[in-house]
Design a protein around this motif. Structure first.
Motif, PDB file in Angstrom:
ATOM      1  N   ASP A  52      24.274   8.363 -22.668  1.00 29.23           N
ATOM      2  CA  ASP A  52      24.145   7.553 -21.452  1.00 29.23           C
ATOM      3  C   ASP A  52      22.672   7.220 -21.220  1.00 29.23           C
ATOM      4  O   ASP A  52      21.860   8.109 -20.936  1.00 29.23           O
ATOM      5  N   LYS A  82      22.685   0.342 -18.833  1.00 34.14           N
ATOM      6  CA  LYS A  82      22.906  -0.182 -17.479  1.00 34.14           C
ATOM      7  C   LYS A  82      21.903  -1.277 -17.143  1.00 34.14           C
ATOM      8  O   LYS A  82      20.707  -1.159 -17.468  1.00 34.14           O
ATOM      9  N   GLN A 174      30.372   5.014 -12.403  1.00 38.85           N
ATOM     10  CA  GLN A 174      29.563   6.230 -12.589  1.00 38.85           C
ATOM     11  C   GLN A 174      29.001   6.639 -11.233  1.00 38.85           C
ATOM     12  O   GLN A 174      28.289   5.862 -10.592  1.00 38.85           O
ATOM     13  N   TRP A 200      27.561  11.510 -12.638  1.00 33.09           N
ATOM     14  CA  TRP A 200      26.149  11.652 -13.047  1.00 33.09           C
ATOM     15  C   TRP A 200      25.515  12.807 -12.270  1.00 33.09           C
ATOM     16  O   TRP A 200      26.004  13.186 -11.194  1.00 33.09           O
ATOM     17  N   THR A 204      22.811  18.906 -11.075  1.00 33.80           N
ATOM     18  CA  THR A 204      21.571  18.865 -10.277  1.00 33.80           C
ATOM     19  C   THR A 204      21.808  19.303  -8.839  1.00 33.80           C
ATOM     20  O   THR A 204      22.918  19.212  -8.330  1.00 33.80           O
ATOM     21  N   ALA A 226      27.325  26.642 -14.853  1.00 38.24           N
ATOM     22  CA  ALA A 226      27.245  25.227 -15.248  1.00 38.24           C
ATOM     23  C   ALA A 226      28.550  24.791 -15.917  1.00 38.24           C
ATOM     24  O   ALA A 226      29.062  23.690 -15.661  1.00 38.24           O
ATOM     25  N   ILE A 241      28.309  13.630 -17.730  1.00 38.69           N
ATOM     26  CA  ILE A 241      27.191  13.353 -18.654  1.00 38.69           C
ATOM     27  C   ILE A 241      26.013  14.279 -18.342  1.00 38.69           C
ATOM     28  O   ILE A 241      24.937  13.823 -17.965  1.00 38.69           O
ATOM     29  N   SER A 244      20.470  18.202 -21.034  1.00 36.28           N
ATOM     30  CA  SER A 244      19.632  19.389 -21.196  1.00 36.28           C
ATOM     31  C   SER A 244      18.635  19.136 -22.311  1.00 36.28           C
ATOM     32  O   SER A 244      18.921  18.398 -23.258  1.00 36.28           O
ATOM     33  N   ASN A 253      27.457  23.092 -22.677  1.00 36.63           N
ATOM     34  CA  ASN A 253      28.063  22.044 -21.844  1.00 36.63           C
ATOM     35  C   ASN A 253      29.215  21.317 -22.553  1.00 36.63           C
ATOM     36  O   ASN A 253      30.005  20.638 -21.897  1.00 36.63           O
TER      37      ASN A 253
HETATM   38  N1  LIG Z   1      23.950   6.113 -12.563  1.00 38.43           N
HETATM   39  C1  LIG Z   1      22.941   6.675 -11.934  1.00 38.43           C
HETATM   40  O1  LIG Z   1      22.454   6.177 -10.906  1.00 38.43           O
HETATM   41  C2  LIG Z   1      22.348   7.937 -12.479  1.00 38.43           C
HETATM   42  C3  LIG Z   1      21.427   8.664 -11.716  1.00 38.43           C
HETATM   43  C4  LIG Z   1      20.918   9.839 -12.263  1.00 38.43           C
HETATM   44  C5  LIG Z   1      21.310  10.257 -13.529  1.00 38.43           C
HETATM   45  N2  LIG Z   1      22.181   9.514 -14.271  1.00 38.43           N
HETATM   46  C6  LIG Z   1      22.608   9.966 -15.635  1.00 38.43           C
HETATM   47  O2  LIG Z   1      23.175  11.262 -15.518  1.00 38.43           O
HETATM   48  C7  LIG Z   1      22.534  12.127 -16.464  1.00 38.43           C
HETATM   49  C8  LIG Z   1      22.573  13.558 -15.995  1.00 38.43           C
HETATM   50  O3  LIG Z   1      21.906  13.707 -14.771  1.00 38.43           O
HETATM   51  P1  LIG Z   1      20.494  14.436 -14.651  1.00 38.43           P
HETATM   52  O4  LIG Z   1      19.778  14.235 -15.936  1.00 38.43           O
HETATM   53  O5  LIG Z   1      19.856  13.963 -13.425  1.00 38.43           O
HETATM   54  O6  LIG Z   1      20.824  15.934 -14.402  1.00 38.43           O
HETATM   55  P2  LIG Z   1      21.938  17.029 -14.783  1.00 38.43           P
HETATM   56  O7  LIG Z   1      22.480  16.801 -16.133  1.00 38.43           O
HETATM   57  O8  LIG Z   1      22.885  17.115 -13.651  1.00 38.43           O
HETATM   58  O9  LIG Z   1      21.076  18.358 -14.753  1.00 38.43           O
HETATM   59  C9  LIG Z   1      20.003  18.545 -15.597  1.00 38.43           C
HETATM   60  C10 LIG Z   1      19.413  19.904 -15.324  1.00 38.43           C
HETATM   61  O10 LIG Z   1      20.397  20.912 -15.543  1.00 38.43           O
HETATM   62  C11 LIG Z   1      19.868  21.882 -16.445  1.00 38.43           C
HETATM   63  N3  LIG Z   1      20.997  22.314 -17.302  1.00 38.43           N
HETATM   64  C12 LIG Z   1      21.702  21.565 -18.162  1.00 38.43           C
HETATM   65  N4  LIG Z   1      22.655  22.308 -18.745  1.00 38.43           N
HETATM   66  C13 LIG Z   1      22.559  23.558 -18.234  1.00 38.43           C
HETATM   67  C14 LIG Z   1      23.279  24.757 -18.445  1.00 38.43           C
HETATM   68  N5  LIG Z   1      24.311  24.836 -19.304  1.00 38.43           N
HETATM   69  N6  LIG Z   1      22.900  25.874 -17.756  1.00 38.43           N
HETATM   70  C15 LIG Z   1      21.872  25.804 -16.872  1.00 38.43           C
HETATM   71  N7  LIG Z   1      21.151  24.692 -16.630  1.00 38.43           N
HETATM   72  C16 LIG Z   1      21.502  23.573 -17.310  1.00 38.43           C
HETATM   73  C17 LIG Z   1      18.790  21.189 -17.221  1.00 38.43           C
HETATM   74  O11 LIG Z   1      17.782  22.094 -17.596  1.00 38.43           O
HETATM   75  P3  LIG Z   1      17.481  22.468 -19.159  1.00 38.43           P
HETATM   76  O12 LIG Z   1      16.902  21.238 -19.771  1.00 38.43           O
HETATM   77  O13 LIG Z   1      16.555  23.599 -19.047  1.00 38.43           O
HETATM   78  O14 LIG Z   1      18.811  22.841 -19.755  1.00 38.43           O
HETATM   79  C18 LIG Z   1      18.237  20.206 -16.199  1.00 38.43           C
HETATM   80  O15 LIG Z   1      17.274  20.823 -15.397  1.00 38.43           O
HETATM   81  C19 LIG Z   1      21.120  11.515 -16.574  1.00 38.43           C
HETATM   82  O16 LIG Z   1      20.397  12.013 -17.661  1.00 38.43           O
HETATM   83  C20 LIG Z   1      21.454  10.056 -16.619  1.00 38.43           C
HETATM   84  O17 LIG Z   1      21.843   9.711 -17.935  1.00 38.43           O
HETATM   85  C21 LIG Z   1      22.729   8.372 -13.757  1.00 38.43           C
END
Ligand SMILES: NC(=O)c1ccc[n+]([C@@H]2O[C@H](COP(=O)([O-])OP(=O)(O)OC[C@H]3O[C@@H](n4cnc5c(N)ncnc54)[C@H](OP(=O)(O)O)[C@@H]3O)[C@@H](O)[C@H]2O)c1
Length: 272
Positions: A52, A82, A174, A200, A204, A226, A241, A244, A253
């Motif tokens: 993504d 996007k 999304q 998404w 977090t 998680a 999605i 990490s 995950n």
């Molecule tokens: N459409 C939209 O408006 C929108 C907005 C925001 C994001 N997105 C998409 O959504 C994706 C995911 O969201 P995000 O990147 O904001 O955050 P996320 O995936 O919700 O969280 C990422 C955080 O979680 C930690 N993490 C991941 N797996 C883990 C596990 N198994 N155990 C403990 N901690 C874990 C990661 O740290 P570590 O690296 O240390 O594992 C990182 O700090 C984005 O990358 C993007 O592609 C879309």
């Protein structure tokens, strides 16, 4: 990998990887690219096949190069990107030539002649803007260059507007969804309209108390907080999605298909 079928018949992995800080300096969202491809390499090694990205993330070139460096054939992976622009920043959607330039740049960045899913990243109040961009995206679908169209962060009203005017229907919304902000009403509405909901930020902004509650539930299944949070969405057919920068988390995950949360657990998690 379990998949869900989109309304147009294409399949979508229930778990893909976010990429919004992949290949960036210090893995910080606002930083420039370091061009380090190890996040992508680890994700591919872990088994991710859905990536993504977005024009706004500026990580399309990282995703494109990471996939080009892999041994994966084009039909073995799925790319979502996007169309950019917040409501107050309409410059990139004012005319067809500029819209095409932006979309064509995604193809170049991603080093592909076909994009699996193209979303409108943000809701815009100006309905003409939405339809202007949508019509151009529809022309790419008709030309066989984009497989599926969708939206992100669309509420009930805007989704209904688009569905009433689209010639090619959106197949996915999304939406932000994680403990503390599951967004259940919008997810239920999205699914009732026949679209796939994709979460998404699924990991977090999770409060410490919620992590503890999820860890306790996870102990019964040998899973982490998680994994339980992701499973809550996946079990109700909401795709996720998570992102990490650590291979062990990336692998964890994906490892959420060998247990089923009980009805009691689901009711508990819903309230977190
Ligand atoms: N459409 C939209 O408006 C929108 C907005 C925001 C994001 N997105 C998409 O959504 C994706 C995911 O969201 P995000 O990147 O904001 O955050 P996320 O995936 O919700 O969280 C990422 C955080 O979680 C930690 N993490 C991941 N797996 C883990 C596990 N198994 N155990 C403990 N901690 C874990 C990661 O740290 P570590 O690296 O240390 O594992 C990182 O700090 C984005 O990358 C993007 O592609 C879309």
């Amino acid at each position: 990998m379990q998949k869900i079928t989109l309304a147009n018949g294409h399949a979508l992995d229930l778990v893909g990887t976010g990429t919004n800080t992949f290949g960036k300096i210090n893995h910080e969202y606002t930083q420039g690219l370091s061009n380090d491809l190890s996040d992508m390499a680890y994700a591919i090694q872990a088994g991710y096949r859905l990536f993504d990205t977005a024009v706004s993330y500026r990580t399309e070139p990282i995703v494109g190069q990471g996939l080009a460096n892999s041994a994966l054939a084009r039909d073995q992976f799925f790319i979502t990107t996007k169309f950019p622009g917040r409501d107050d920043d309409p410059k990139d959607r004012q005319n067809e030539a500029r819209i095409r330039q932006i979309i064509d740049q995604s193809f170049a960045n991603l080093q592909t002649d076909r994009i699996d899913l193209y979303l409108l990243h943000h809701p815009w109040k100006n309905h003409e803007d939405i339809l202007r961009v949508w019509r151009v995206l529809e022309s790419y679908v008709n030309a066989g260059r984009i497989n599926s169209l969708g939206v992100s962060n669309y509420d009930q009203e805007l989704l209904e507007f688009l569905m009433a005017h689209a010639r090619i229907q959106p197949v996915l919304n999304q939406i932000e969804s994680h403990p503390g902000r599951w967004n259940d009403d919008l997810i239920v509405f999205t699914q009732a309209k026949g679209l796939v909901a994709q979460a998404w930020g699924p990991l977090t902004n999770v409060a410490e108390t919620s992590r503890e509650a999820l860890s306790e539930i996870g102990q019964k299944y040998g899973k982490s907080w998680a994994q339980v949070a992701l499973k809550y969405n996946v079990q109700r057919q909401v795709a996720v999605i998570p992102k990490s920068h650590q291979l062990c988390h990336q692998e964890a995950n994906l490892d959420i298909f060998d247990f089923t949360l009980s009805a009691e657990d689901l009711a508990h998690i819903q309230k977190l």
